[in-house]
Design a protein around this motif. Sequence first.
Motif, PDB file in Angstrom:
ATOM      1  N   THR A  94     -12.779   0.151 -13.206  1.00  0.00           N
ATOM      2  CA  THR A  94     -13.247  -1.214 -13.428  1.00  0.00           C
ATOM      3  C   THR A  94     -12.146  -1.958 -14.176  1.00  0.00           C
ATOM      4  O   THR A  94     -11.179  -1.349 -14.638  1.00  0.00           O
TER       5      THR A  94
ATOM      6  N   LEU B 162     -22.166  -5.437  -4.194  1.00  0.00           N
ATOM      7  CA  LEU B 162     -22.163  -4.211  -3.398  1.00  0.00           C
ATOM      8  C   LEU B 162     -22.726  -3.023  -4.174  1.00  0.00           C
ATOM      9  O   LEU B 162     -23.112  -2.019  -3.580  1.00  0.00           O
ATOM     10  N   LEU B 163     -22.774  -3.125  -5.500  1.00  0.00           N
ATOM     11  CA  LEU B 163     -23.279  -2.033  -6.332  1.00  0.00           C
ATOM     12  C   LEU B 163     -24.633  -2.348  -6.952  1.00  0.00           C
ATOM     13  O   LEU B 163     -25.453  -1.463  -7.151  1.00  0.00           O
ATOM     14  N   SER B 164     -24.850  -3.607  -7.305  1.00  0.00           N
ATOM     15  CA  SER B 164     -26.054  -4.015  -8.030  1.00  0.00           C
ATOM     16  C   SER B 164     -27.325  -3.712  -7.222  1.00  0.00           C
ATOM     17  O   SER B 164     -27.335  -3.868  -5.989  1.00  0.00           O
TER      18      SER B 164
ATOM     19  N   THR C 269     -13.558 -11.352 -14.483  1.00  0.00           N
ATOM     20  CA  THR C 269     -12.672 -10.251 -14.124  1.00  0.00           C
ATOM     21  C   THR C 269     -11.860 -10.588 -12.877  1.00  0.00           C
ATOM     22  O   THR C 269     -12.275 -11.415 -12.060  1.00  0.00           O
TER      23      THR C 269
ATOM     24  N   LEU D 251     -20.462  -3.971 -13.759  1.00  0.00           N
ATOM     25  CA  LEU D 251     -20.799  -3.414 -12.451  1.00  0.00           C
ATOM     26  C   LEU D 251     -21.944  -4.179 -11.787  1.00  0.00           C
ATOM     27  O   LEU D 251     -21.967  -4.319 -10.559  1.00  0.00           O
ATOM     28  N   ASN D 252     -22.874  -4.679 -12.584  1.00  0.00           N
ATOM     29  CA  ASN D 252     -23.999  -5.414 -12.013  1.00  0.00           C
ATOM     30  C   ASN D 252     -23.612  -6.797 -11.516  1.00  0.00           C
ATOM     31  O   ASN D 252     -24.429  -7.477 -10.898  1.00  0.00           O
ATOM     32  N   ARG D 253     -22.376  -7.217 -11.769  1.00  0.00           N
ATOM     33  CA  ARG D 253     -21.868  -8.453 -11.183  1.00  0.00           C
ATOM     34  C   ARG D 253     -21.381  -8.237  -9.757  1.00  0.00           C
ATOM     35  O   ARG D 253     -21.124  -9.189  -9.029  1.00  0.00           O
ATOM     36  N   ASP D 254     -21.227  -6.967  -9.360  1.00  0.00           N
ATOM     37  CA  ASP D 254     -20.738  -6.636  -8.022  1.00  0.00           C
ATOM     38  C   ASP D 254     -21.936  -6.515  -7.076  1.00  0.00           C
ATOM     39  O   ASP D 254     -22.739  -5.595  -7.211  1.00  0.00           O
TER      40      ASP D 254
ATOM     41  N   ASN E 124     -13.341 -17.256  -9.516  1.00  0.00           N
ATOM     42  CA  ASN E 124     -13.060 -16.087  -8.683  1.00  0.00           C
ATOM     43  C   ASN E 124     -13.334 -16.399  -7.216  1.00  0.00           C
ATOM     44  O   ASN E 124     -13.736 -17.516  -6.863  1.00  0.00           O
TER      45      ASN E 124
END
Length: 219
Positions: free
Chosen positions: A127, A172-174, A51, A167-170, A67
Motif C-alpha cells: 500500500t 476492488l477490495l472494499s 494516495t 484499503l477500503n478506498r479501493d 486522483n
Amino acid sequence: MRLVIARCQVDYAGRLTAHLPMANRLLLVKADGSVSVHSDDRAYKPLNWMTPPCWLIEEPGYWTVQNKAGEKLVITLEEILHDSKHELGAEPGLVKDGVEAHLQELLAEHITTLGEGYTLVRREYPTAIGPVDILCKDATGRSVAVEIKRRGDIDGVEQLTRYLELLNRDPLLSPVAGVFAAQLIRPQAKVLAEDRGIRCVTLDYDTLRGIESDEFRLF
C-alpha cells in the motif's frame, strides 16, 4: 519530502465528503505524490490524505489534489508558516522481528487458522503507507487485512486501522475487514480493536510451528 505548516481549511469530495475547519496543520507532500494532512495529536495518523496516483495543482491560496477517480482534496491556505523540502534518500525498509516474520510465514501457510474457508491472497500486500502483513479472503469472499505482532499493543491496532481506511478506498477490495493477530494481545488493545470492528486472534507459535505443511517436499 515537502513539509508545509499552514493555517488551512481542508475539504474532501469523493465517495464521501469531509470538512476540516480552518486551523494550523502540517501538510506532507511525499516523493510518491501522496499528500496528507496532519494535526499536532493523533500520533502518526493523518486527518485526511490522497494516495498516488494523484496530482497536486497549486494556485494562490489553494491546493487541489485529485486522483484518477475524480476524488479531490481541496486545501484552502490562509497563511503559510513554514515551507521546506528535504531529500530523504532510499528507504531500506522495515526489518521485522524474527518471530513476527516467522509468524507471518506460518500463518500464511496455514491461513485457515483464522477460520474455515479462509484463502491467502498475498503476504506483504503493498500500500502507499507500507505493506499489510497478510491480505486474505474469508469464506464469503470478503477481503481481510491481517496485522501480525508478537505482542499486540494499541500501536498495532492503530497501524491496522490506517491500512483498513486506505484499503477500503479501493473499490476492488472494499469492504475490507481487519484481523489483529498476536501471541499476546494486551487488554487495552483488544478493547480498542473490538470497538473498531477488528477481530482479535491469539496465535500459538509452537502450535503453528508444529503443523505439517501440505506443500510438496523433496525429502
